[in-house]
Design an enzyme around this catalytic site. Structure first.
Site, PDB file in Angstrom:
ATOM      1  N   LYS A   1      38.516  46.104  39.752  1.00 28.59           N
ATOM      2  CA  LYS A   1      39.575  44.692  40.039  1.00 28.59           C
ATOM      3  C   LYS A   1      40.028  44.275  38.030  1.00 28.59           C
ATOM      4  O   LYS A   1      39.704  43.669  37.565  1.00 28.59           O
ATOM      5  CB  LYS A   1      38.682  43.943  40.929  1.00 28.59           C
ATOM      6  CG  LYS A   1      40.629  43.171  41.434  1.00 28.59           C
ATOM      7  CD  LYS A   1      39.793  42.492  42.243  1.00 28.59           C
ATOM      8  CE  LYS A   1      40.892  41.786  42.903  1.00 28.59           C
ATOM      9  NZ  LYS A   1      40.458  40.410  43.772  1.00 28.59           N
TER      10      LYS A   1
ATOM     11  N   ARG B   1      50.086  36.468  46.705  1.00 28.48           N
ATOM     12  CA  ARG B   1      49.239  35.852  46.339  1.00 28.48           C
ATOM     13  C   ARG B   1      49.849  34.477  46.854  1.00 28.48           C
ATOM     14  O   ARG B   1      49.306  34.000  47.714  1.00 28.48           O
ATOM     15  CB  ARG B   1      49.031  34.898  44.913  1.00 28.48           C
ATOM     16  CG  ARG B   1      47.769  35.919  44.480  1.00 28.48           C
ATOM     17  CD  ARG B   1      47.977  35.818  42.719  1.00 28.48           C
ATOM     18  NE  ARG B   1      46.637  36.305  41.571  1.00 28.48           N
ATOM     19  CZ  ARG B   1      46.118  36.255  40.357  1.00 28.48           C
ATOM     20  NH1 ARG B   1      47.135  36.176  40.057  1.00 28.48           N
ATOM     21  NH2 ARG B   1      45.052  37.588  40.643  1.00 28.48           N
TER      22      ARG B   1
ATOM     23  N   LYS C   1      42.640  34.615  35.879  1.00 31.85           N
ATOM     24  CA  LYS C   1      41.426  35.310  36.278  1.00 31.85           C
ATOM     25  C   LYS C   1      40.816  36.655  34.867  1.00 31.85           C
ATOM     26  O   LYS C   1      39.698  37.367  35.662  1.00 31.85           O
ATOM     27  CB  LYS C   1      41.251  35.754  37.243  1.00 31.85           C
ATOM     28  CG  LYS C   1      42.018  34.944  38.456  1.00 31.85           C
ATOM     29  CD  LYS C   1      42.256  36.059  40.271  1.00 31.85           C
ATOM     30  CE  LYS C   1      42.725  34.840  41.567  1.00 31.85           C
ATOM     31  NZ  LYS C   1      42.909  35.525  42.453  1.00 31.85           N
TER      32      LYS C   1
ATOM     33  N   GLU D   1      31.330  49.051  34.682  1.00 38.21           N
ATOM     34  CA  GLU D   1      31.420  48.106  36.020  1.00 38.21           C
ATOM     35  C   GLU D   1      31.149  48.302  37.233  1.00 38.21           C
ATOM     36  O   GLU D   1      30.157  48.497  37.829  1.00 38.21           O
ATOM     37  CB  GLU D   1      33.043  47.572  36.315  1.00 38.21           C
ATOM     38  CG  GLU D   1      32.939  46.083  35.315  1.00 38.21           C
ATOM     39  CD  GLU D   1      32.314  44.970  35.740  1.00 38.21           C
ATOM     40  OE1 GLU D   1      31.432  44.919  36.587  1.00 38.21           O
ATOM     41  OE2 GLU D   1      32.391  43.715  34.931  1.00 38.21           O
TER      42      GLU D   1
ATOM     43  N   LYS E   1      41.134  49.052  42.248  1.00 36.93           N
ATOM     44  CA  LYS E   1      42.451  47.981  41.998  1.00 36.93           C
ATOM     45  C   LYS E   1      43.241  47.668  40.882  1.00 36.93           C
ATOM     46  O   LYS E   1      42.448  46.910  40.346  1.00 36.93           O
ATOM     47  CB  LYS E   1      41.780  46.796  42.974  1.00 36.93           C
ATOM     48  CG  LYS E   1      43.270  45.549  43.851  1.00 36.93           C
ATOM     49  CD  LYS E   1      42.665  45.334  44.838  1.00 36.93           C
ATOM     50  CE  LYS E   1      43.558  43.557  45.209  1.00 36.93           C
ATOM     51  NZ  LYS E   1      42.943  42.613  45.567  1.00 36.93           N
TER      52      LYS E   1
ATOM     53  N   SER F   1      49.516  44.491  46.498  1.00 42.90           N
ATOM     54  CA  SER F   1      51.472  43.751  47.055  1.00 42.90           C
ATOM     55  C   SER F   1      52.683  44.555  46.546  1.00 42.90           C
ATOM     56  O   SER F   1      53.776  44.710  46.816  1.00 42.90           O
ATOM     57  CB  SER F   1      50.483  42.667  47.288  1.00 42.90           C
ATOM     58  OG  SER F   1      50.938  42.109  46.071  1.00 42.90           O
TER      59      SER F   1
ATOM     60  N   TYR G   1      49.982  49.160  52.465  1.00 39.63           N
ATOM     61  CA  TYR G   1      50.420  47.862  53.464  1.00 39.63           C
ATOM     62  C   TYR G   1      51.246  49.484  54.330  1.00 39.63           C
ATOM     63  O   TYR G   1      52.480  48.671  55.178  1.00 39.63           O
ATOM     64  CB  TYR G   1      51.438  47.185  52.370  1.00 39.63           C
ATOM     65  CG  TYR G   1      50.221  45.945  51.378  1.00 39.63           C
ATOM     66  CD1 TYR G   1      49.437  45.251  52.529  1.00 39.63           C
ATOM     67  CD2 TYR G   1      50.345  46.172  50.610  1.00 39.63           C
ATOM     68  CE1 TYR G   1      49.214  43.796  52.197  1.00 39.63           C
ATOM     69  CE2 TYR G   1      49.334  45.177  49.643  1.00 39.63           C
ATOM     70  CZ  TYR G   1      48.834  43.981  50.957  1.00 39.63           C
ATOM     71  OH  TYR G   1      47.432  43.142  49.557  1.00 39.63           O
TER      72      TYR G   1
END
Length: 333
Positions: free
Chosen positions: A202, A212, A225, A241, A256, A282, A321
């Site tokens: 991510k 968000r 982040k 990872e 992602k 999104s 979506y």
């Protein structure tokens, strides 16, 4: 016998593209309804379908309305859904402990959907960001995200989601060691059968903005982040990872965002050969929608092409979506 130059000159690669049926015959990848996972947003109240301005066509649903939408997804043949909560501000705390409440929105909608539509899979995220006052995926104290304390809370959330009926636990927080800790806790509490879909890579991406807004963290996020999400410039680190999550017991791997990271998808699928997924996030959705609404692109064609690109890169499935819209199109094709 013809020499190599003569053979090369006679080769016409367009021959198999000449007709619609021959193009279908030689097509290397295809998109089906079985590739779709539908993420959606849940809010408080009843009979609520509240539009999200930054994501045209996407709504926040109260639990009762979410059940009806899940029923629609199931009837279209979509295998799984992924609910995300827009929790009210009064439940949020520094440590995000409401994630472990059996009556939070994620657990409430999971129970309600499983009661009425048991055949559809439910994938839940155990990250803390919808539950913290600062919008972080982990516990922030004195400007530092505390890894081990965050993992403990994420594990509590994962167990609550398992008890509510979640079919796949998909932690997106990117804390070190959380996959192994969740696996151990699930196994110790009788959930050995539940798979983990790791958000293995991510990235600290600029594509998350509309999400968000949708979950209500856009205005409260303190800082960024980057200390726990991946640097978008790094591919080898992404592989490390993913490898760590595989070693800790991940059953499935997710990348992602999606489209800007097709190279990561291909590397992960090639190296680990596990079920591999991408999240068309999104910002990706919003760009296609906005350009389509302005007449700059053919929205439907770009939607389908973007999802096919994930399949070509190696994805076994896509969180998008567009899922309901795509399922309808495939059904009527």
């Amino acid at each position: 016998m013809r020499n190599i130059d003569e053979i090369t000159q006679s080769r016409r690669l367009r021959r198999t593209r000449r007709t619609e049926w021959s193009r279908r015959l030689v097509q290397e990848n295809a998109l089906s309804v079985n590739d779709l996972i539908w993420p959606f947003f849940v809010c408080e109240g009843s009979n609520v379908a509240s539009p999200i301005a930054a994501m045209p066509g996407v709504h926040r649903y109260s639990v009762d309305m979410a059940v009806r939408q899940a029923e629609k997804a199931a009837k279209l043949g979509i295998p799984a859904i992924a609910p995300f909560p827009n929790e009210p501000a009064h439940i949020k705390t520094q440590d995000g402990s409401y994630i472990a409440n059996p009556d939070n929105l994620i657990n409430s909608v999971t129970r309600a959907i499983k009661k009425e539509i048991p055949e559809i899979g439910i994938i839940t995220d155990a990250a803390l960001d919808p539950f913290t006052t600062d919008g972080h995926d982990g516990i922030l104290r004195d400007g530092i995200i505390l890894n081990d304390e965050s993992v403990e809370m994420v594990v509590r959330g994962a167990l609550a989601q398992a008890e509510a009926g979640a079919d796949i636990i998909a932690p997106s927080d990117m804390m070190d060691g959380r996959i192994g800790a969740i696996r151990d806790a699930l196994d110790a509490n009788g959930f050995q059968h539940l798979p983990i879909m790791s958000y293995a890579t991510k990235f600290a991406s600029a594509f998350y903005g509309p999400y968000r807004e949708a979950i209500g963290t856009a205005g409260v996020l303190k800082g960024d982040k980057k200390t726990y999400y991946l640097d978008p410039a790094n591919t080898d680190e992404a592989m490390r990872e993913a490898e760590q999550d595989v070693l800790e017991g991940a059953d499935m791997l997710m990348i992602k965002p999606g489209m800007p990271y097709l190279d990561i998808i291909q590397r992960i699928k090639s190296q680990f050969a596990l079920p591999t997924f991408a999240y068309q996030v999104s910002g990706e959705y919003a760009m296609i929608k906005a350009a389509g609404q302005n007449g700059w692109i053919d929205e439907e064609k770009v939607m389908m092409e973007s999802l096919l690109a994930f399949k070509r890169a190696g994805c076994d499935g896509i969180l998008t979506y567009f899922a309901l819209e795509v399922a309808e199109k495939l059904k009527n094709a």
